[in-house]
Design an enzyme around this catalytic site. Structure first.
Site, PDB file in Angstrom:
ATOM      1  N   ARG A 220      48.124  59.069 -13.995  1.00  0.00           N
ATOM      2  CA  ARG A 220      49.434  58.585 -14.474  1.00  0.00           C
ATOM      3  C   ARG A 220      50.380  59.712 -14.895  1.00  0.00           C
ATOM      4  O   ARG A 220      50.014  60.863 -14.946  1.00  0.00           O
ATOM      5  CB  ARG A 220      49.228  57.623 -15.648  1.00  0.00           C
ATOM      6  N   ASP A 221      51.590  59.295 -15.243  1.00  0.00           N
ATOM      7  CA  ASP A 221      52.631  60.138 -15.837  1.00  0.00           C
ATOM      8  C   ASP A 221      53.232  61.137 -14.840  1.00  0.00           C
ATOM      9  O   ASP A 221      53.228  62.361 -15.074  1.00  0.00           O
ATOM     10  CB  ASP A 221      52.108  60.888 -17.080  1.00  0.00           C
TER      11      ASP A 221
ATOM     12  N   LEU B  86      56.543  49.642 -31.447  1.00  0.00           N
ATOM     13  CA  LEU B  86      55.999  51.005 -31.326  1.00  0.00           C
ATOM     14  C   LEU B  86      56.708  51.825 -30.258  1.00  0.00           C
ATOM     15  O   LEU B  86      56.954  51.330 -29.159  1.00  0.00           O
ATOM     16  CB  LEU B  86      54.500  50.908 -30.990  1.00  0.00           C
ATOM     17  N   LEU B  87      57.032  53.046 -30.618  1.00  0.00           N
ATOM     18  CA  LEU B  87      57.560  54.024 -29.645  1.00  0.00           C
ATOM     19  C   LEU B  87      56.484  55.063 -29.398  1.00  0.00           C
ATOM     20  O   LEU B  87      55.798  55.478 -30.327  1.00  0.00           O
ATOM     21  CB  LEU B  87      58.824  54.645 -30.233  1.00  0.00           C
ATOM     22  N   ASN B  88      56.309  55.454 -28.108  1.00  0.00           N
ATOM     23  CA  ASN B  88      55.507  56.669 -27.890  1.00  0.00           C
ATOM     24  C   ASN B  88      56.224  57.639 -26.969  1.00  0.00           C
ATOM     25  O   ASN B  88      57.355  58.040 -27.314  1.00  0.00           O
ATOM     26  CB  ASN B  88      54.032  56.380 -27.584  1.00  0.00           C
ATOM     27  N   ASP B  89      55.661  58.063 -25.878  1.00  0.00           N
ATOM     28  CA  ASP B  89      56.156  59.234 -25.147  1.00  0.00           C
ATOM     29  C   ASP B  89      57.639  59.204 -24.772  1.00  0.00           C
ATOM     30  O   ASP B  89      58.146  58.167 -24.350  1.00  0.00           O
ATOM     31  CB  ASP B  89      55.417  59.375 -23.806  1.00  0.00           C
TER      32      ASP B  89
ATOM     33  N   TYR C  16      54.357  52.623 -17.541  1.00  0.00           N
ATOM     34  CA  TYR C  16      53.878  53.764 -18.306  1.00  0.00           C
ATOM     35  C   TYR C  16      54.760  55.004 -18.060  1.00  0.00           C
ATOM     36  O   TYR C  16      55.731  54.947 -17.311  1.00  0.00           O
ATOM     37  CB  TYR C  16      52.411  54.034 -17.956  1.00  0.00           C
ATOM     38  N   SER C  17      54.342  56.124 -18.643  1.00  0.00           N
ATOM     39  CA  SER C  17      55.228  57.295 -18.698  1.00  0.00           C
ATOM     40  C   SER C  17      55.588  57.860 -17.334  1.00  0.00           C
ATOM     41  O   SER C  17      54.849  57.713 -16.364  1.00  0.00           O
ATOM     42  CB  SER C  17      54.572  58.391 -19.532  1.00  0.00           C
TER      43      SER C  17
ATOM     44  N   GLU D   8      46.846  64.142 -19.700  1.00  0.00           N
ATOM     45  CA  GLU D   8      48.003  63.240 -19.655  1.00  0.00           C
ATOM     46  C   GLU D   8      49.294  64.041 -19.600  1.00  0.00           C
ATOM     47  O   GLU D   8      49.355  65.196 -20.019  1.00  0.00           O
ATOM     48  CB  GLU D   8      48.018  62.317 -20.887  1.00  0.00           C
TER      49      GLU D   8
HETATM   50  C1  FRU Z   1      50.394  59.252 -23.524  1.00  0.00           C
HETATM   51  C2  FRU Z   1      50.144  57.991 -22.707  1.00  0.00           C
HETATM   52  C3  FRU Z   1      50.411  58.210 -21.240  1.00  0.00           C
HETATM   53  C4  FRU Z   1      50.724  56.813 -20.762  1.00  0.00           C
HETATM   54  C5  FRU Z   1      51.475  56.248 -21.931  1.00  0.00           C
HETATM   55  C6  FRU Z   1      51.282  54.777 -22.144  1.00  0.00           C
HETATM   56  O1  FRU Z   1      50.653  58.982 -24.860  1.00  0.00           O
HETATM   57  O2  FRU Z   1      48.827  57.535 -22.917  1.00  0.00           O
HETATM   58  O3  FRU Z   1      49.352  58.815 -20.530  1.00  0.00           O
HETATM   59  O4  FRU Z   1      51.492  56.811 -19.596  1.00  0.00           O
HETATM   60  O5  FRU Z   1      51.045  56.953 -23.068  1.00  0.00           O
HETATM   61  O6  FRU Z   1      52.132  54.316 -23.160  1.00  0.00           O
END
Ligand code: FRU
Length: 485
Positions: free
Chosen positions: A160-161, A39-42, A101-102, A219
């Site tokens: 976070r982030d 899985l890819l996210n941010d 995390y991000s 976020e």
């Molecule tokens: C947003 C998020 C961020 C977090 C990351 C974890 O999609 O929930 O807040 O750092 O994804 O993968």
């Protein structure tokens, strides 16, 4: 073997093991950034460093679900051809054991300073959060310096982030947060040396001001100047749907205003959604040496039927949007495809002048699985006009209602679902279709619609339909199948 080495090996083994099944997926995209497996996210740490663009990203190599994230890494000199670089960060240390995390990146002293959230959870599910620093000389290997920001009083561990920038002789960091009263907030920090950070207070949200009552968590904040305004992008959670607005599980948008670096305060207007489609979240921007403010977003929304995507069968999940340039027009943010996207075009444009009169038409020349289509010089006095791509997605402009709508056949249960917004008059459309995604830019980015969809693999038609009379010009290009090296 170090924990870092173990994690890297395990991730590369997973990649090797599923390579064939991933690559056989007909829904593998042709020109978007995807994970090699899992899985890819941010988008994270987006930066132009020594000329080259780098997009790091949230990556879970071991399953098509969320968990202890890695930072994957793509680089490019032209936004068309990408190199998949080695893993940038693994969750190997105690302060990040449940995920790197991000976060973001900034150049300083010829090095990349990357800030990210170390996510820690114990057996009972209690969470700890650390904002961490890692430094790289060349963008590939990071020297972890560990936590540089600890949780200030007044917040839960949903903190976070970090996004970092330099302004007026100092460094600033915004962090997405939740107050103890469970209000979404953005926290502000300041530093003179990028290592020692002082908490400045809540920048916005947290139960006060315009965003006093605006969800339980913000976020991925990102604050930057655009034109004569300062823009704060963030992704709030816990906002109720209201009319045509806030239809996704979580939102992504911005407020425009003025940031005062001396006092650490930010006066701003109302929240605006950045995209009106089904799949757009956690956008992040960077400024390049041409002075462009460029955005990537994750083409999905957390917790929104993520486990129902058909690509899961093929051991991968999610993609990035195309890179987009941001512009400020009449105080509002517009997104246009980055100029380099024209280099994706294969061959000259096919141009067709179309006149439709209460009819449905499939144009032989306008079809494909990965193409760009531009519609201009639209003239219609009444009724609606629509276009359907494959058998999965339909875009409608209604001149009577002054709305644009994106409809898709849900990949969960086949039921038609829609997203909509007001547009006084449709002047132009630019549509990017990839094998399982669509990005629509309405009136040069006045509104955008981003979505995944899964057409039957043998249907690559585009169908036009109008309730009355409509005249317009179409230009269409096939787009490259870029090999992600
Ligand atoms: C947003 C998020 C961020 C977090 C990351 C974890 O999609 O929930 O807040 O750092 O994804 O993968």
């Amino acid at each position: 073997m170090s924990r870092d080495e173990q994690l890297r090996r395990a991730a590369y083994e997973e990649m090797e093991k599923h390579k064939d099944v991933v690559e056989k997926d007909p829904y593998r995209l042709h020109y978007h950034l995807m994970p090699t497996v899992g899985l890819l996210n941010d988008p994270n740490g987006f930066i132009q460093f020594k000329g080259t663009y780098h997009v790091y990203y949230q990556w879970m190599p071991f399953k098509t679900g969320h968990g202890a994230k890695f930072w994957g890494h793509y680089s490019s000199n032209d936004f068309v051809n990408w190199t998949h670089e080695e893993i940038a960060l693994t969750p190997s240390e105690w302060y990040e054991k449940n995920g790197c995390y991000s976060g973001s990146a900034i150049e300083h002293d010829g090095k990349i300073y990357a800030y990210y959230t170390g996510n820690v959870k114990d057996e009972e599910g209690n969470r700890e959060t650390y904002q961490c620093l890692a430094i790289s000389e060349e963008s590939l290997h990071f020297d972890k310096r560990g936590p540089v920001v600890h949780l200030p009083d007044g917040f839960t561990a949903h903190f976070r982030d970090p996004k970092v920038w330099e302004q007026d002789g100092a460094f600033f960091m915004v962090v997405g947060a939740q107050t103890r009263e469970l209000k979404g907030a953005v926290a502000l920090f300041r530093s003179d040396d990028l290592e020692n950070w002082d908490y400045q207070g809540v920048l916005t949200g947290g139960g006060e001001g315009r965003l006093a009552d605006f969800g339980y968590m913000f976020e991925c904040p990102d604050l930057f100047p655009l034109g004569e305004r300062d823009i704060l992008i963030f992704s709030p959670q816990g906002i109720e749907a209201s009319g045509m607005k806030y239809q996704n599980v979580y939102q992504a948008g911005y407020v425009a205003g003025q940031f005062d670096s001396a006092t650490g305060t930010f006066e701003h207007g109302e929240f605006e959604e950045l995209d009106r489609g089904f799949d757009f979240y956690a956008p992040q921007t960077t400024l390049d040496d041409k002075g462009r403010r460029i955005l990537f977003a994750w083409m999905s929304v957390p917790d929104q039927n993520e486990q129902d995507h058909p690509t899961i069968e093929h051991k991968w999940l999610h993609t990035m949007t195309l890179p987009r340039e941001l512009k400020l027009v009449d105080g509002k943010v517009r997104q246009v495809p980055l100029e380099e996207m024209e280099d994706l075009r294969v061959g000259p444009a096919i141009q067709v002048n179309v006149e439709l009169n209460r009819e449905t038409r499939v144009l032989k020349a306008v079809k494909g699985k990965a193409f760009e289509m531009e519609i201009t010089d639209l003239s219609m006095t009444e009724g609606w006009f629509d276009l359907t791509v494959g058998d999965g997605i339909r875009f409608v402009y209604s001149s009577g209602e002054q709305t644009v709508t994106l409809e898709r056949k849900s990949y969960v249960n086949g039921v038609v679902e829609k997203r909509q917004c007001s547009v006084k008059q449709l002047n132009s459309l630019r549509v990017f279709v990839d094998t399982s995604s669509i990005e629509v830019f309405v009136n040069e980015g006045e509104e955008t619609f981003t979505a995944r969809f899964y057409p039957s693999p043998n249907n690559d038609t585009v169908r036009f339909e109008t309730s009355h009379q409509a005249v317009f010009t179409i230009r269409k290009w096939d787009l490259k199948h870029v090999n992600l090296k």
